[in-house]
Each structure stands twice: as structure tokens, then as C-alpha cells.
Motif scaffolding. Structure first.
Motif, PDB file in Angstrom:
ATOM      1  N   ILE A 117       0.852  -1.188   0.000  1.00  0.00           N
ATOM      2  CA  ILE A 117       0.000   0.000   0.000  1.00  0.00           C
ATOM      3  C   ILE A 117       0.886   1.235   0.000  1.00  0.00           C
ATOM      4  N   THR A 118       0.410   2.321  -0.569  1.00  0.00           N
ATOM      5  CA  THR A 118       1.240   3.511  -0.733  1.00  0.00           C
ATOM      6  C   THR A 118       1.698   4.103   0.593  1.00  0.00           C
ATOM      7  N   LYS A 119       0.755   4.312   1.527  1.00  0.00           N
ATOM      8  CA  LYS A 119       1.127   4.981   2.774  1.00  0.00           C
ATOM      9  C   LYS A 119       0.365   4.357   3.939  1.00  0.00           C
ATOM     10  N   THR A 150       3.969  -6.555   6.001  1.00  0.00           N
ATOM     11  CA  THR A 150       3.847  -5.686   4.846  1.00  0.00           C
ATOM     12  C   THR A 150       2.368  -5.596   4.522  1.00  0.00           C
ATOM     13  N   PHE A 151       1.847  -4.391   4.419  1.00  0.00           N
ATOM     14  CA  PHE A 151       0.433  -4.168   4.123  1.00  0.00           C
ATOM     15  C   PHE A 151       0.289  -4.183   2.601  1.00  0.00           C
ATOM     16  N   GLU A 152      -0.334  -5.222   2.056  1.00  0.00           N
ATOM     17  CA  GLU A 152      -0.467  -5.384   0.610  1.00  0.00           C
ATOM     18  C   GLU A 152      -1.914  -5.288   0.175  1.00  0.00           C
ATOM     19  N   VAL A 153      -2.128  -4.744  -1.035  1.00  0.00           N
ATOM     20  CA  VAL A 153      -3.450  -4.659  -1.647  1.00  0.00           C
ATOM     21  C   VAL A 153      -3.331  -5.048  -3.120  1.00  0.00           C
ATOM     22  N   SER A 154      -4.456  -5.403  -3.709  1.00  0.00           N
ATOM     23  CA  SER A 154      -4.537  -5.668  -5.141  1.00  0.00           C
ATOM     24  C   SER A 154      -5.369  -4.568  -5.778  1.00  0.00           C
TER      25      SER A 154
END
Length: 174
Positions: free
Chosen positions: A73-75, A123-127
Motif C-alpha cells: 500500500i502507498t502509505k 507488509t500491508f499489501e493490496v490488489s
């Protein structure tokens, strides 16, 4: 009247002794402090990060497995750790680079050095959708996810860190 004064004095002393509970290490709400900014480590070995790994073996029936493409994620906007009877819950809120982010998840970073030092890192990840989406307002791009930590795992943890693309937040145990 003579009996009520000693009872009031004893109850006042007993209640005043309870004020130390809020600063006590036994109080679960004091296990972790508030989140603080942390430096982001950028790896130079990610040159081929978008090239999928080749898988050995062919499936006899069915389709090939879909590739799961996710990005940090960006921020990271907020990191909160709430105690539970079975351990703790790590809540993270972040801002995606564009609208439509889905499949948010906190992915644990396995690192022997971190485990030795009592650091639990995510790590905060998104799709994102394959089609183009609007940038939108910051509020419309916010995403939240949570992860559960058990009591056994929590015993050795001194620091919880959540990384994004541009920043990281961490919370230390008091």
C-alpha cells in the motif's frame, strides 16, 4: 456514627490504592505504546519482482492457478494494537495509490534476525483492478486490515512494525 467513619476511611484507602492499575505492566491496555514512524528499507534485489516464477508440474485437470498480483500500500496512516484474551489484534489503516483497492492483507515478513530481536514485521499489501480507476479523494482510498497474534507468539514480541511503499509505522511494547 462511630462505625461509619472507620468504614469510610478504610474504603477510601482501598480505592486510592487502585490508581496504580492504569500505569501497571499487568494492565493489558499498556502492553504497547502508540505508533511511531520508522524508516523504510528498499531492496535493490527487486529488479525482476514483476516476473512470475516458473512452476514445475502440470495439472492434469483444470485451469492453471490464477496469479495473485499485489503491491504494498502507498502509505500507512495508522497502526493500532488492541489486547484480547487470546493475545492481540494488529489493526492497520493505509491509503492506496488509487481507488478500487481490494484484497487487503497484512503479510508477515519472515526474517530470522527480526525474530531473534523480538520484532514482528508485516507488509500491508493490496490488489488493484486491471482496468483504470480514478485517483479520488484520500478518504475514498483508505483501506483497513487486521491480523491476530496469539499469546505464545506475543510473549517474545517487543516491537510490531507495518511497512508500506512510502513509510512504516511501529509500536513498541512498554
Amino acid at each position: 456514627m462511630k462505625k461509619s467513619i472507620p468504614v469510610l476511611m478504610v474504603s477510601a484507602l482501598a480505592l486510592s490504592a487502585c490508581s496504580g492499575w492504569s500505569e501497571s505492566r499487568v494492565n493489558p491496555s499498556n502492553w504497547f505504546g502508540s505508533s511511531t514512524p520508522a524508516p523504510v528499507q528498499v531492496s535493490t534485489n527487486d529488479a525482476n519482482a514483476l516476473v512470475p516464477e516458473q512452476r514445475d508440474g502440470v495439472r492434469l485437470f483444470g485451469r492453471p492457478e490464477e496469479e495473485e498480483i499485489s503491491f504494498p500500500i502507498t502509505k500507512i496512516d495508522e497502526l493500532r494494537i488492541e489486547p484480547t484474551p487470546s493475545g492481540a489484534i494488529v489493526y492497520a489503516t493505509g491509503t492506496a495509490s488509487r481507488q478500487g483497492a481490494y484484497n487487503a492483507r497484512l503479510v508477515r515478513v519472515e526474517n530470522a534476525e527480526n525474530e531473534k530481536n523480538g520484532i514482528l514485521e508485516y507488509t500491508f499489501e493490496v490488489s488493484y483492478p486491471e482496468y483504470a480507476t480514478n485517483l479520488g479523494t484520500e478518504r475514498s482510498r483508505q483501506v483497513t486490515d487486521a491480523s491476530n497474534i496469539g499469546l505464545k507468539e506475543l510473549q517474545n514480541v517487543r516491537l510490531v512494525r507495518v511497512r508500506g511503499e512510502q513509510n512504516a509505522l511501529e509500536s513498541r511494547r512498554r
